[in-house]
Motif scaffolding. Sequence first.
Motif, PDB file in Angstrom:
ATOM      1  N   VAL A 167       0.872  -1.158   0.130  1.00 37.09           N
ATOM      2  CA  VAL A 167       0.139   0.081  -0.001  1.00 37.09           C
ATOM      3  C   VAL A 167       0.970   1.250   0.042  1.00 37.09           C
ATOM      4  CG1 VAL A 167      -1.667   1.142   1.348  1.00 37.09           C
ATOM      5  CG2 VAL A 167      -1.979  -1.165   1.031  1.00 37.09           C
ATOM      6  N   GLY A 168       1.712   1.351   1.005  1.00 34.64           N
ATOM      7  CA  GLY A 168       2.644   2.424   1.058  1.00 34.64           C
ATOM      8  C   GLY A 168       3.641   2.707  -0.398  1.00 34.64           C
ATOM      9  N   MET A 169       4.156   1.671  -0.665  1.00 34.87           N
ATOM     10  CA  MET A 169       4.961   1.738  -1.993  1.00 34.87           C
ATOM     11  C   MET A 169       4.097   2.203  -3.275  1.00 34.87           C
ATOM     12  SD  MET A 169       8.389   0.346  -1.898  1.00 34.87           S
ATOM     13  CE  MET A 169       8.644  -0.568  -3.253  1.00 34.87           C
ATOM     14  N   SER A 170       2.807   1.641  -3.226  1.00 34.64           N
ATOM     15  CA  SER A 170       2.057   1.742  -4.614  1.00 34.64           C
ATOM     16  C   SER A 170       1.644   3.376  -4.474  1.00 34.64           C
ATOM     17  CB  SER A 170       0.885   1.061  -4.487  1.00 34.64           C
ATOM     18  OG  SER A 170       1.188  -0.508  -4.599  1.00 34.64           O
ATOM     19  N   LEU A 171       1.246   3.669  -3.186  1.00 34.68           N
ATOM     20  CA  LEU A 171       0.781   5.030  -3.204  1.00 34.68           C
ATOM     21  C   LEU A 171       1.939   6.262  -3.519  1.00 34.68           C
ATOM     22  CD1 LEU A 171      -1.379   5.056   0.089  1.00 34.68           C
ATOM     23  CD2 LEU A 171      -2.205   5.446  -2.333  1.00 34.68           C
ATOM     24  N   HIS A 172       2.928   5.927  -3.172  1.00 36.40           N
ATOM     25  CA  HIS A 172       4.253   6.749  -3.170  1.00 36.40           C
ATOM     26  C   HIS A 172       4.626   6.773  -4.804  1.00 36.40           C
ATOM     27  CE1 HIS A 172       7.944   8.767  -2.301  1.00 36.40           C
ATOM     28  NE2 HIS A 172       8.451   7.654  -2.902  1.00 36.40           N
ATOM     29  N   PHE A 173       4.884   5.602  -5.444  1.00 34.51           N
ATOM     30  CA  PHE A 173       5.357   5.448  -6.413  1.00 34.51           C
ATOM     31  C   PHE A 173       4.257   5.644  -7.632  1.00 34.51           C
ATOM     32  CE2 PHE A 173       8.809   3.069  -4.491  1.00 34.51           C
ATOM     33  CZ  PHE A 173       9.944   3.803  -4.898  1.00 34.51           C
ATOM     34  N   GLY A 174       2.889   5.425  -7.336  1.00 33.02           N
ATOM     35  CA  GLY A 174       1.803   5.943  -7.969  1.00 33.02           C
ATOM     36  C   GLY A 174       1.933   7.555  -8.334  1.00 33.02           C
ATOM     37  N   ALA A 175       2.344   8.189  -7.542  1.00 32.83           N
ATOM     38  CA  ALA A 175       2.444   9.649  -7.558  1.00 32.83           C
ATOM     39  C   ALA A 175       3.392  10.096  -8.948  1.00 32.83           C
ATOM     40  CB  ALA A 175       2.857  10.434  -6.537  1.00 32.83           C
ATOM     41  N   TYR A 176       4.651   9.252  -8.768  1.00 32.00           N
ATOM     42  CA  TYR A 176       5.685   9.590  -9.760  1.00 32.00           C
ATOM     43  C   TYR A 176       5.218   8.895 -11.275  1.00 32.00           C
ATOM     44  CZ  TYR A 176       8.801  11.017  -6.166  1.00 32.00           C
ATOM     45  OH  TYR A 176       9.197  11.669  -5.179  1.00 32.00           O
ATOM     46  N   MET A 177       4.437   7.672 -11.103  1.00 36.61           N
ATOM     47  CA  MET A 177       3.982   7.111 -12.212  1.00 36.61           C
ATOM     48  C   MET A 177       2.938   7.917 -12.894  1.00 36.61           C
ATOM     49  SD  MET A 177       5.474   4.140 -12.988  1.00 36.61           S
ATOM     50  CE  MET A 177       6.100   2.696 -12.093  1.00 36.61           C
ATOM     51  N   THR A 178       2.212   8.806 -11.939  1.00 34.21           N
ATOM     52  CA  THR A 178       1.150   9.721 -12.755  1.00 34.21           C
ATOM     53  C   THR A 178       1.695  10.789 -13.524  1.00 34.21           C
ATOM     54  OG1 THR A 178      -0.413   9.523 -10.667  1.00 34.21           O
ATOM     55  CG2 THR A 178      -0.597  11.331 -11.996  1.00 34.21           C
ATOM     56  N   GLU A 179       2.894  11.301 -13.250  1.00 38.57           N
ATOM     57  CA  GLU A 179       3.581  12.585 -13.831  1.00 38.57           C
ATOM     58  C   GLU A 179       4.249  11.885 -15.050  1.00 38.57           C
ATOM     59  OE1 GLU A 179       3.509  15.924 -12.685  1.00 38.57           O
ATOM     60  OE2 GLU A 179       1.989  14.740 -12.468  1.00 38.57           O
ATOM     61  N   ILE A 180       4.994  10.786 -14.959  1.00 40.69           N
ATOM     62  CA  ILE A 180       5.208   9.919 -16.164  1.00 40.69           C
ATOM     63  C   ILE A 180       4.315   9.726 -17.304  1.00 40.69           C
ATOM     64  CG2 ILE A 180       6.340   7.805 -16.949  1.00 40.69           C
ATOM     65  CD1 ILE A 180       8.024   7.820 -14.526  1.00 40.69           C
ATOM     66  N   LEU A 181       3.061   9.076 -16.877  1.00 41.34           N
ATOM     67  CA  LEU A 181       2.205   8.848 -17.729  1.00 41.34           C
ATOM     68  C   LEU A 181       1.477  10.188 -18.193  1.00 41.34           C
ATOM     69  CD1 LEU A 181       0.799   5.782 -15.837  1.00 41.34           C
ATOM     70  CD2 LEU A 181       1.634   5.888 -18.115  1.00 41.34           C
ATOM     71  N   ARG A 182       1.287  11.180 -17.475  1.00 38.86           N
ATOM     72  CA  ARG A 182       0.914  12.419 -17.859  1.00 38.86           C
ATOM     73  C   ARG A 182       1.716  13.058 -18.969  1.00 38.86           C
ATOM     74  NH1 ARG A 182       1.599  17.557 -15.359  1.00 38.86           N
ATOM     75  NH2 ARG A 182       0.055  19.182 -16.104  1.00 38.86           N
ATOM     76  N   ALA A 183       2.971  12.943 -18.897  1.00 34.78           N
ATOM     77  CA  ALA A 183       3.965  13.517 -19.810  1.00 34.78           C
ATOM     78  C   ALA A 183       3.673  12.775 -21.338  1.00 34.78           C
ATOM     79  CB  ALA A 183       5.272  13.432 -19.283  1.00 34.78           C
ATOM     80  N   GLY A 184       3.574  11.490 -20.938  1.00 30.83           N
ATOM     81  CA  GLY A 184       3.236  10.922 -22.512  1.00 30.83           C
ATOM     82  C   GLY A 184       1.821  11.124 -22.870  1.00 30.83           C
ATOM     83  N   LEU A 185       0.808  11.194 -22.129  1.00 34.22           N
ATOM     84  CA  LEU A 185      -0.509  11.814 -22.525  1.00 34.22           C
ATOM     85  C   LEU A 185      -0.354  13.063 -23.368  1.00 34.22           C
ATOM     86  CD1 LEU A 185      -2.821  10.594 -19.816  1.00 34.22           C
ATOM     87  CD2 LEU A 185      -2.583   9.505 -21.902  1.00 34.22           C
ATOM     88  N   ILE A 186       0.439  14.081 -22.676  1.00 32.85           N
ATOM     89  CA  ILE A 186       0.433  15.388 -23.203  1.00 32.85           C
ATOM     90  C   ILE A 186       1.246  15.362 -24.619  1.00 32.85           C
ATOM     91  CG2 ILE A 186       1.620  17.700 -22.926  1.00 32.85           C
ATOM     92  CD1 ILE A 186       1.228  17.282 -20.155  1.00 32.85           C
ATOM     93  N   ALA A 187       2.173  14.387 -24.704  1.00 33.83           N
ATOM     94  CA  ALA A 187       2.925  14.222 -26.067  1.00 33.83           C
ATOM     95  C   ALA A 187       2.120  13.895 -27.288  1.00 33.83           C
ATOM     96  CB  ALA A 187       4.117  13.375 -25.744  1.00 33.83           C
ATOM     97  N   VAL A 188       1.011  13.353 -27.073  1.00 39.91           N
ATOM     98  CA  VAL A 188       0.064  12.840 -27.814  1.00 39.91           C
ATOM     99  C   VAL A 188      -0.512  13.741 -28.495  1.00 39.91           C
ATOM    100  CG1 VAL A 188      -1.825  11.150 -28.752  1.00 39.91           C
ATOM    101  CG2 VAL A 188      -0.062  10.480 -27.086  1.00 39.91           C
ATOM    102  N   PRO A 189      -0.769  14.251 -29.880  1.00 33.39           N
ATOM    103  CA  PRO A 189      -1.417  15.292 -30.411  1.00 33.39           C
ATOM    104  C   PRO A 189      -2.950  15.227 -30.128  1.00 33.39           C
ATOM    105  CG  PRO A 189       0.266  14.445 -31.867  1.00 33.39           C
ATOM    106  CD  PRO A 189       0.365  13.341 -30.951  1.00 33.39           C
TER     107      PRO A 189
END
Length: 222
Positions: free
Chosen positions: A96-118
Amino acid sequence: MNSYNFSLRAIVPYLGDLKIAVVGTITMSLATIVVSLVLGLFFAILRQSRSRPLRFLATSYVEFFRNTPLLVVLYFAYFMMPVVGLRMSPFQSGLVGMSLHFGAYMTEILRAGLIAVPHGQYEAGHSQAMTNMQILRHVVLPQVFRTIYAPLGNQLINVILGSSLTSAIAVNEIASWMQTAGSDTFRYFETFLVAAIVYAVLCQTINIARIYAGRALFPDNR
């Protein structure tokens, strides 16, 4: 002055326990990667939402967990969840702790990918009568992965290294083995060295897999 005599013989009896600890580290890391990716994708989509409350919720999640030490999150999951009636094993608390913590970083990584899609890619999907989920699955996510596979690989390494902190809440993994074997044999240097080598092997395995996956999936990037 006595010189230090390096010897691995004293920790040989503990190598069987090390195998179990390695399995524990790998299991925790893989489970965290899966759950944090799901959380990351969910909150990344929310951060791109037109709804201000949803964007605020996702942003609050990301900023809170990115600015809170992982150890604090692990302690909270382990010690505070039982207070509100959620009794979990050390492994579950760590997940639970690991997933919540690293989920925040995964959010930003995936968000960057979503923004890159025209944006035109979304419009093209709608013009073909595709639903939002179909567009996300068949059009957007393949392009997102092309953008993020390198930073995603680095984040997977961070998950493996971060799993060492779960030893603080009694999860049986490599760092906990290191502490036990070191305190029993007083061969701290040897146990620390062995643990460091194991972590390096696990992390390099992820790194090599990332490189070959990139070459196989995106040969034009060579």
